[in-house]
Write an enzyme that holds these catalytic residues in place. Sequence first.
Site, PDB file in Angstrom:
ATOM      1  CE1 TYR A  32      -7.095 -19.853 -59.926  1.00  0.00           C
ATOM      2  CE2 TYR A  32      -5.967 -20.264 -62.004  1.00  0.00           C
ATOM      3  CZ  TYR A  32      -6.337 -19.399 -60.995  1.00  0.00           C
ATOM      4  OH  TYR A  32      -5.963 -18.085 -61.039  1.00  0.00           O
ATOM      5  CB  THR A  41     -11.986  -9.782 -52.765  1.00  0.00           C
ATOM      6  OG1 THR A  41     -11.765 -10.179 -54.139  1.00  0.00           O
ATOM      7  CG2 THR A  41     -13.354  -9.144 -52.632  1.00  0.00           C
ATOM      8  N   GLY A  42      -9.177 -10.352 -51.578  1.00  0.00           N
ATOM      9  CA  GLY A  42      -7.983 -11.169 -51.733  1.00  0.00           C
ATOM     10  C   GLY A  42      -6.673 -10.419 -51.604  1.00  0.00           C
ATOM     11  CB  SER A  82      -3.778 -12.516 -48.175  1.00  0.00           C
ATOM     12  OG  SER A  82      -5.193 -12.615 -48.085  1.00  0.00           O
ATOM     13  CB  SER A 110      -5.825 -17.467 -64.651  1.00  0.00           C
ATOM     14  OG  SER A 110      -5.890 -16.951 -63.345  1.00  0.00           O
TER      15      SER A 110
END
Length: 250
Positions: free
Chosen positions: A160, A11-12, A14, A147
């Site tokens: 986040y 996913t992700g 881009s 992260s």
Amino acid sequence: MAKSKRIALITGVSDDAGIGAAVCRKLAQQETDIFFTHWQAESAFPARFRSEIMDQGVRCEYSEIDLAQPDAESSILEQVTSAIGFPNILINNAAHSIDSNYMDLSGKILDDHYMVNMRATFLLSVEFAKGYQQTGRNDGRIIHLTSGQEQGPMPGNLAYAATKGAISAFNSSLSAELAALGITVNAVNPGPTDTNWMDEDIRDSLRPKFGLGRIGKPEDAANLIAFLASEEGGWITGQVIHSEGGFLRS
């Protein structure tokens, strides 16, 4: 008996410079078929990137999908299964990130982060596991991107940090539930990585903090993710691996 073909859902993906694209390239080099999702990518990117991956001699398909939509997880799995088959590898790379400190944080900002970073990640993982049970395979892999929230504070990124941090707790418990199904569940914290969010000022400020003398590259994360997705990585589960090149937060 011949091995079943490996199929990865990432996913992700881009843009060319992101971790997701690097993961696709690395897995394709290892003869893994690829299905990637993107959201609001530059119009020519998905088809161009598909062609690049197919040049490695594997199948590749893609879909534009907003992971904030309530049925995103079922839609993705239906599309990848129809296009190239049910995957045995899931890379939860997509993330939503908007700077927010205690003065900025609102219900909408928190909800927007929750829908992508937590809800979509969690539900896609469990729907993947449910479908995987029907395949009769014993080489399932779920890999999340975190992260490094537990490594130190992230002021200015409250929503986040909180929603990405929840992935670490989910990772541990889900790994215990899925081990008997032959699915490993791990997370990778790549540290600050030079993708399309860095400018020269950011690079100059971060570079001295890396013990190994350079800023992390998307390929660094992709190499570790590819190992965790491989047969050789099959004895590792329930881990959050901090692969940061000796990054110092002080």
